[in-house]
Design an enzyme around this catalytic site. Structure first.
Site, PDB file in Angstrom:
ATOM      1  N   ASP A 190      -1.099   0.932  -0.893  1.00 49.73           N
ATOM      2  CA  ASP A 190      -1.140   1.632  -2.174  1.00 49.73           C
ATOM      3  C   ASP A 190      -1.803   2.993  -1.963  1.00 49.73           C
ATOM      4  O   ASP A 190      -2.853   3.092  -1.312  1.00 49.73           O
ATOM      5  CB  ASP A 190      -1.936   0.810  -3.196  1.00 49.73           C
ATOM      6  CG  ASP A 190      -1.905   1.450  -4.570  1.00 49.73           C
ATOM      7  OD1 ASP A 190      -0.868   1.328  -5.251  1.00 49.73           O
ATOM      8  OD2 ASP A 190      -2.907   2.078  -4.949  1.00 49.73           O
ATOM      9  N   ILE A 191      -1.187   4.043  -2.494  1.00 47.97           N
ATOM     10  CA  ILE A 191      -1.783   5.382  -2.388  1.00 47.97           C
ATOM     11  C   ILE A 191      -2.896   5.498  -3.421  1.00 47.97           C
ATOM     12  O   ILE A 191      -2.689   5.244  -4.622  1.00 47.97           O
ATOM     13  CB  ILE A 191      -0.719   6.479  -2.615  1.00 47.97           C
ATOM     14  CG1 ILE A 191       0.396   6.357  -1.580  1.00 47.97           C
ATOM     15  CG2 ILE A 191      -1.357   7.865  -2.555  1.00 47.97           C
ATOM     16  CD1 ILE A 191       1.520   7.369  -1.762  1.00 47.97           C
ATOM     17  N   GLU A 234       3.997   4.034  -6.129  1.00 47.30           N
ATOM     18  CA  GLU A 234       3.282   4.510  -4.940  1.00 47.30           C
ATOM     19  C   GLU A 234       2.920   3.380  -3.999  1.00 47.30           C
ATOM     20  O   GLU A 234       2.054   3.535  -3.138  1.00 47.30           O
ATOM     21  CB  GLU A 234       2.016   5.266  -5.369  1.00 47.30           C
ATOM     22  CG  GLU A 234       0.911   4.405  -5.960  1.00 47.30           C
ATOM     23  CD  GLU A 234       1.045   4.178  -7.465  1.00 47.30           C
ATOM     24  OE1 GLU A 234       0.026   3.856  -8.102  1.00 47.30           O
ATOM     25  OE2 GLU A 234       2.169   4.337  -7.992  1.00 47.30           O
TER      26      GLU A 234
END
Length: 283
Positions: A190-191, A234
């Site tokens: 996950d960004i 994302e």
């Protein structure tokens, strides 16, 4: 009622207007018939071809496979079909290219049929069809099918696999892992603070950042069995077969460091001044 001579059908004229090649050879492979279609496609006039053997009538020799098939048909009286799937161009026949007006070797489908003759010896009728257009259509359909398959399993933004592909591949990978009793490691990426990134830099820049992260993660994979997919938004997910837990944690750190080294600025991040990722690992 018997038709007047002028209205009688001329068999030779009919054979010459048929849109396929017709050749008849006798038991010694001498040519007895050579219709206009063959003359045009081979650039060998009928008068020049008649009474020559099939092996010497063309400007180039027919393929060995064709000659073998013809001789088997003459010797054993069995019909033979040479499909374009296995024998693309057995005879030196050509067709004009629309683009360059150059002569291109014709893709052919050939049927060889044994015929009885009046002297008791066997003749053969060779029927030749131009399959060039069907080959082109086949290639176009195959290309279109591959494109549809690629579109169905590929994320349009990043070019990596999509969630649909992951869901199907995960079932197979998990089943194989259980059957072979081998480890399977899953990485959920996950960004960090990506909403803030989009709000500050704008969605076009956000798309570029997603592409860069996808490329960076993909560059860390070294085996054909390793899979990276965009899970949604994302989030990215990786499947690495035969990776035990003691190797999975160092690999997760390797992924995190690779994205960090990409040095993508993120002034709205709450943990650093550049883009970073968080990773969950399950083995």
């Amino acid at each position: 009622m018997t038709p007047a001579p002028s209205s009688r059908l001329d068999l030779a004229s009919i054979l010459n207007v048929i849109n396929m090649g017709l050749i008849v050879v006798d038991s010694d492979e001498n040519i007895l018939m050579w219709n206009d279609w063959v003359a045009k496609s081979s650039e060998v006039p009928e008068a020049e071809a008649l009474r020559k053997t099939i092996a010497t009538a063309f400007k180039e020799a027919p393929s060995p496979a064709f000659l073998t098939a013809l001789r088997n048909s003459l010797n054993y009286g069995l019909p033979v079909v040479l499909s374009n799937a296995l024998h693309r161009s057995p005879l030196p026949l050509y067709t004009a290219s629309d683009e360059a007006q150059e002569r291109l070797r014709m893709h052919q489908s050939i049927a060889i049929t044994p015929l009885p003759s009046s002297d008791g010896k066997r003749c053969c009728l060779i029927q030749i069809s131009d399959s060039s257009n069907s080959i082109k259509r086949e290639k176009m359909l195959r290309s279109h099918s591959e494109m549809l398959k690629r579109d169905a399993t590929t994320d349009s933004l990043t070019g990596i696999y999509n969630r649909r592909f992951f869901d199907e591949h995960y079932k197979m990978a998990l089943g194989q892992s259980l059957r072979q009793k081998l480890p399977l490691s899953i990485f959920m990426v996950d960004i960090d603070f990506f909403k803030e990134y989009n709000d500050f830099y704008g969605h076009p820049s956000g798309d570029k950042a997603l592409i860069k992260v996808a490329q960076t993660l993909k560059s860390q994979l070294s085996r054909s069995s390793d899979v990276l997919a965009r899970y949604g938004g994302e989030e990215f997910i990786l499947i690495l077969p035969n990776m035990p837990q003691e190797h999975a944690l160092p690999f997760a750190n390797k992924l995190r460091q690779a994205v960090w080294n990409a040095a993508i600025p993120h002034l709205r991040s709450k943990v650093a001044g550049q883009l970073s990722i968080s990773i969950g690992v399950s083995t």
